[in-house]
Design an enzyme around this catalytic site. Structure first.
Site, PDB file in Angstrom:
ATOM      1  N   GLU A 137       7.546   1.208  -6.324  1.00 33.65           N
ATOM      2  CA  GLU A 137       7.651  -0.248  -6.219  1.00 33.65           C
ATOM      3  C   GLU A 137       8.287  -0.776  -7.509  1.00 33.65           C
ATOM      4  O   GLU A 137       7.606  -1.318  -8.377  1.00 33.65           O
ATOM      5  CB  GLU A 137       6.274  -0.872  -6.012  1.00 33.65           C
ATOM      6  CG  GLU A 137       5.580  -0.432  -4.733  1.00 33.65           C
ATOM      7  CD  GLU A 137       4.161  -0.968  -4.606  1.00 33.65           C
ATOM      8  OE1 GLU A 137       3.639  -1.519  -5.613  1.00 33.65           O
ATOM      9  OE2 GLU A 137       3.564  -0.853  -3.527  1.00 33.65           O
ATOM     10  N   GLU A 139       9.890  -3.060 -10.159  1.00 36.46           N
ATOM     11  CA  GLU A 139      10.020  -4.485 -10.449  1.00 36.46           C
ATOM     12  C   GLU A 139      11.162  -4.689 -11.436  1.00 36.46           C
ATOM     13  O   GLU A 139      11.508  -3.781 -12.190  1.00 36.46           O
ATOM     14  CB  GLU A 139       8.707  -5.019 -11.037  1.00 36.46           C
ATOM     15  CG  GLU A 139       7.547  -4.909 -10.075  1.00 36.46           C
ATOM     16  CD  GLU A 139       6.194  -5.130 -10.737  1.00 36.46           C
ATOM     17  OE1 GLU A 139       5.209  -5.318 -10.005  1.00 36.46           O
ATOM     18  OE2 GLU A 139       6.121  -5.090 -11.987  1.00 36.46           O
ATOM     19  N   GLU A 194       7.638 -11.832  -8.164  1.00 31.53           N
ATOM     20  CA  GLU A 194       6.473 -11.256  -8.829  1.00 31.53           C
ATOM     21  C   GLU A 194       5.750 -12.304  -9.675  1.00 31.53           C
ATOM     22  O   GLU A 194       6.091 -13.490  -9.659  1.00 31.53           O
ATOM     23  CB  GLU A 194       6.900 -10.045  -9.692  1.00 31.53           C
ATOM     24  CG  GLU A 194       6.609  -8.699  -9.039  1.00 31.53           C
ATOM     25  CD  GLU A 194       5.129  -8.471  -8.778  1.00 31.53           C
ATOM     26  OE1 GLU A 194       4.284  -9.123  -9.424  1.00 31.53           O
ATOM     27  OE2 GLU A 194       4.815  -7.649  -7.913  1.00 31.53           O
ATOM     28  N   GLU A 201      10.286  -8.060  -6.919  1.00 28.20           N
ATOM     29  CA  GLU A 201       9.989  -6.719  -6.425  1.00 28.20           C
ATOM     30  C   GLU A 201      10.570  -6.580  -5.021  1.00 28.20           C
ATOM     31  O   GLU A 201      10.439  -7.484  -4.193  1.00 28.20           O
ATOM     32  CB  GLU A 201       8.478  -6.482  -6.383  1.00 28.20           C
ATOM     33  CG  GLU A 201       8.084  -5.092  -5.904  1.00 28.20           C
ATOM     34  CD  GLU A 201       6.570  -4.884  -5.918  1.00 28.20           C
ATOM     35  OE1 GLU A 201       6.018  -4.500  -4.866  1.00 28.20           O
ATOM     36  OE2 GLU A 201       5.944  -5.123  -6.969  1.00 28.20           O
ATOM     37  N   HIS A 250       4.921   1.032  -9.740  1.00 29.66           N
ATOM     38  CA  HIS A 250       3.793   1.704  -9.099  1.00 29.66           C
ATOM     39  C   HIS A 250       4.345   2.724  -8.106  1.00 29.66           C
ATOM     40  O   HIS A 250       5.265   2.421  -7.332  1.00 29.66           O
ATOM     41  CB  HIS A 250       2.909   0.699  -8.367  1.00 29.66           C
ATOM     42  CG  HIS A 250       2.449  -0.428  -9.228  1.00 29.66           C
ATOM     43  ND1 HIS A 250       2.048  -1.646  -8.719  1.00 29.66           N
ATOM     44  CD2 HIS A 250       2.328  -0.535 -10.576  1.00 29.66           C
ATOM     45  CE1 HIS A 250       1.696  -2.448  -9.704  1.00 29.66           C
ATOM     46  NE2 HIS A 250       1.861  -1.798 -10.844  1.00 29.66           N
ATOM     47  N   ARG A 322      -7.366  -3.102  -8.968  1.00 29.33           N
ATOM     48  CA  ARG A 322      -6.103  -2.703  -9.583  1.00 29.33           C
ATOM     49  C   ARG A 322      -6.198  -2.546 -11.103  1.00 29.33           C
ATOM     50  O   ARG A 322      -5.182  -2.458 -11.766  1.00 29.33           O
ATOM     51  CB  ARG A 322      -5.015  -3.731  -9.240  1.00 29.33           C
ATOM     52  CG  ARG A 322      -4.585  -3.686  -7.776  1.00 29.33           C
ATOM     53  CD  ARG A 322      -3.671  -4.859  -7.428  1.00 29.33           C
ATOM     54  NE  ARG A 322      -2.952  -4.654  -6.194  1.00 29.33           N
ATOM     55  CZ  ARG A 322      -3.451  -4.841  -4.986  1.00 29.33           C
ATOM     56  NH1 ARG A 322      -4.724  -5.226  -4.848  1.00 29.33           N
ATOM     57  NH2 ARG A 322      -2.719  -4.627  -3.897  1.00 29.33           N
ATOM     58  N   GLU A 340      -1.972   5.700  -5.373  1.00 27.53           N
ATOM     59  CA  GLU A 340      -0.965   4.905  -6.076  1.00 27.53           C
ATOM     60  C   GLU A 340      -1.187   5.033  -7.578  1.00 27.53           C
ATOM     61  O   GLU A 340      -2.228   4.629  -8.098  1.00 27.53           O
ATOM     62  CB  GLU A 340      -1.071   3.436  -5.659  1.00 27.53           C
ATOM     63  CG  GLU A 340      -0.141   2.505  -6.422  1.00 27.53           C
ATOM     64  CD  GLU A 340      -0.484   1.039  -6.195  1.00 27.53           C
ATOM     65  OE1 GLU A 340       0.436   0.204  -6.285  1.00 27.53           O
ATOM     66  OE2 GLU A 340      -1.666   0.722  -5.946  1.00 27.53           O
ATOM     67  N   ARG A 342      -0.287   3.648 -11.050  1.00 28.56           N
ATOM     68  CA  ARG A 342       0.180   2.311 -11.383  1.00 28.56           C
ATOM     69  C   ARG A 342       0.824   2.199 -12.771  1.00 28.56           C
ATOM     70  O   ARG A 342       1.326   1.150 -13.141  1.00 28.56           O
ATOM     71  CB  ARG A 342      -0.987   1.325 -11.278  1.00 28.56           C
ATOM     72  CG  ARG A 342      -1.549   1.236  -9.869  1.00 28.56           C
ATOM     73  CD  ARG A 342      -2.783   0.330  -9.790  1.00 28.56           C
ATOM     74  NE  ARG A 342      -2.529  -1.009 -10.303  1.00 28.56           N
ATOM     75  CZ  ARG A 342      -1.882  -1.968  -9.635  1.00 28.56           C
ATOM     76  NH1 ARG A 342      -1.395  -1.724  -8.420  1.00 28.56           N
ATOM     77  NH2 ARG A 342      -1.712  -3.160 -10.172  1.00 28.56           N
TER      78      ARG A 342
END
Length: 451
Positions: A137, A139, A194, A201, A250, A322, A340, A342
């Site tokens: 993912e 960004e 974001e 993202e 991530h 998270r 995931e 991160r």
């Protein structure tokens, strides 16, 4: 026409080149720092590229070879053929293929090629009966350019998380980026603004790990190129603006068995994670400090990895929040069970970063490591005493400490290979030493007139 020595995939590329009036091919590869390089050749050289390869000077590429052993050979992967949407006109087009690098002296794959390093990780997984799927993912920020076309840090909008226009003034640019990615056969899952102003993202679908790593490099190229068409500068620098959230990447990971089942799923487990998944997860936690050197490879990366800005700095996992380094996302169907990680950021070399993640996880499986209990509380709110009580360590706080951890971790250092590991460490040590002797504008503003 071809001479009949091509595979069906290669012949298909030749046909697509002719049908689309492609006049130039960009043969792409990456150096060990993750910078995309390319050799541009006339499209009529495509068949030669497949059958003989295209030669280039490897001594001019960061971390490749010395001047006395400089001849390298690029062999394009036909599965990566794509027409560049921003280079297409009514009567011509340019296309790219991602290449594997070969050592001309031996005829073998070049050990310093990051794509080869990832392939070695995938071979290890295959030996254990698994294929690896991944989804990043990435960004990024988009900034305005000044009158000379140079990047500023003035954001293209002042929107926030999931905002819509008019606050998100860059939504039209994101739309064009998505169209460009789709033209290059990306399957886009979602796009949104974001948390930070000027930050975005765009998520693309899960795929096998090699394709995913290829896609990250392509993604960064497309985003930059199409942003530039709108007089904007897109950057994957982890922390371009002080005191706001930085950009992460991530990364979701899962293993599939030879019969196509998700090796991470177990309906009977409290978290729907199999023993294999728990051990894989434990391996990543075990090797997290060393992974950080590769997944967060710049001095600037550690301006993002600080408490208070939603960056995961605590070595723990969770099934619901998270604040931990690893999260177990909710899965609607068994095939979607995954973990995931991160901590990575989009400045990393995707081939090397995904490779060390895989090796760390497989090390956990081979050693039958047990994952600790998940932490369901917000670790950001823990004080040092409580973190010690839970046995939660933190990631390295700077690039120098991360490189130290890499050198001390035999499994991860060796995973990079005899060529890449020392070259990578040398480059990163030099970067950190240059940073240490530099004097920043912050220091000048704070001390010059005070002392």
């Amino acid at each position: 026409m071809t001479d009949g020595n091509l595979t069906s995939a290669e012949e298909n590329v030749i046909e697509r080149i002719e049908a689309a009036d492609v006049d130039f091919l960009r043969l792409q590869f990456t150096d060990i720092l993750g910078t995309v390089k390319n050799v541009s050749v006339p499209a009529r050289q495509a068949e030669k590229a497949f059958t003989e390869g295209i030669y280039f000077d490897g001594s001019s590429i960061e971390g490749f070879v010395r001047i006395q052993e400089s001849d390298m050979r690029l062999v394009p992967d036909p599965e990566t053929f794509a027409i560049l949407p921003w280079r297409r006109t009514e009567d011509s087009a340019a296309a790219r293929m991602i290449c594997d690098v070969y050592d001309t002296s031996t005829g073998d794959p070049f050990e310093g090629d990051p794509r080869y390093v990832l392939k070695q990780a995938l071979e290890r997984a295959d030996d254990l009966g698994y294929t690896v799927s991944a989804a990043p993912e990435p960004e990024f920020f988009m900034f305005e350019e000044d009158e000379d076309g140079r990047a500023t840090t003035e954001t293209a909008d002042h929107g926030g998380y999931f905002d819509l226009a008019p606050k998100d003034l860059a939504s039209d640019v994101r739309r064009d980026i998505i169209y460009g990615l789709e033209d290059m056969d990306f399957e886009i899952e979602a796009s949104h603004h974001e948390v930070a102003r000027g930050q975005y993202e765009i998520n693309f679908e899960y795929d096998d790990a090699l394709t995913t790593a290829d896609n990250v490099g392509t993604f960064r190229t497309v985003v930059r190129a199409i942003a530039a068409e709108h007089d904007l500068h897109a950057t994957f620098m982890p922390k371009p603006i002080p005191k706001i959230n930085g950009s992460g990447m991530h990364t979701h990971l899962s293993l599939m068995t030879e019969d196509g089942e998700n090796a991470f799923h177990d309906e009977g487990d409290e978290f729907n994670l199999s023993e294999t998944a728990h051990s894989f997860l434990a391996g990543i936690l075990e090797h997290a400090p060393a992974i950080t050197a590769v997944a967060n490879p710049t001095v600037n990366s550690y301006k993002r990895l600080v408490p208070g800005y939603e960056a995961p700095v605590y070595v723990a996992w969770s099934d619901r929040n998270r604040s931990a380094l690893i999260r177990k996302p909710a899965a609607r169907v068994p095939a979607a069970s995954r973990i995931e990680l991160r901590s990575p950021d989009p400045s990393c070399n995707p081939y090397l970063a995904i490779a060390v993640m895989i090796h760390a996880g497989l090390d956990g499986i081979e050693k039958d490591l047990e994952a600790p209990d998940p932490v369901r509380e917000n670790i950001y709110e823990f004080d040092e005493q409580k973190r010690e009580e839970y046995g939660i360590e933190t990631l390295p706080s700077n690039l120098g400490a991360a490189v130290d951890a890499l050198e001390e971790d035999e499994a991860i250092y060796e995973a990079l290979g005899d060529h890449v590991a020392p070259k990578f460490v040398e480059a990163k040590r030099q970067e950190f030493e240059e940073y240490l002797v530099d004097v920043s504008q912050w220091e000048l503003d704070r001390y010059l007139e005070t002392f």
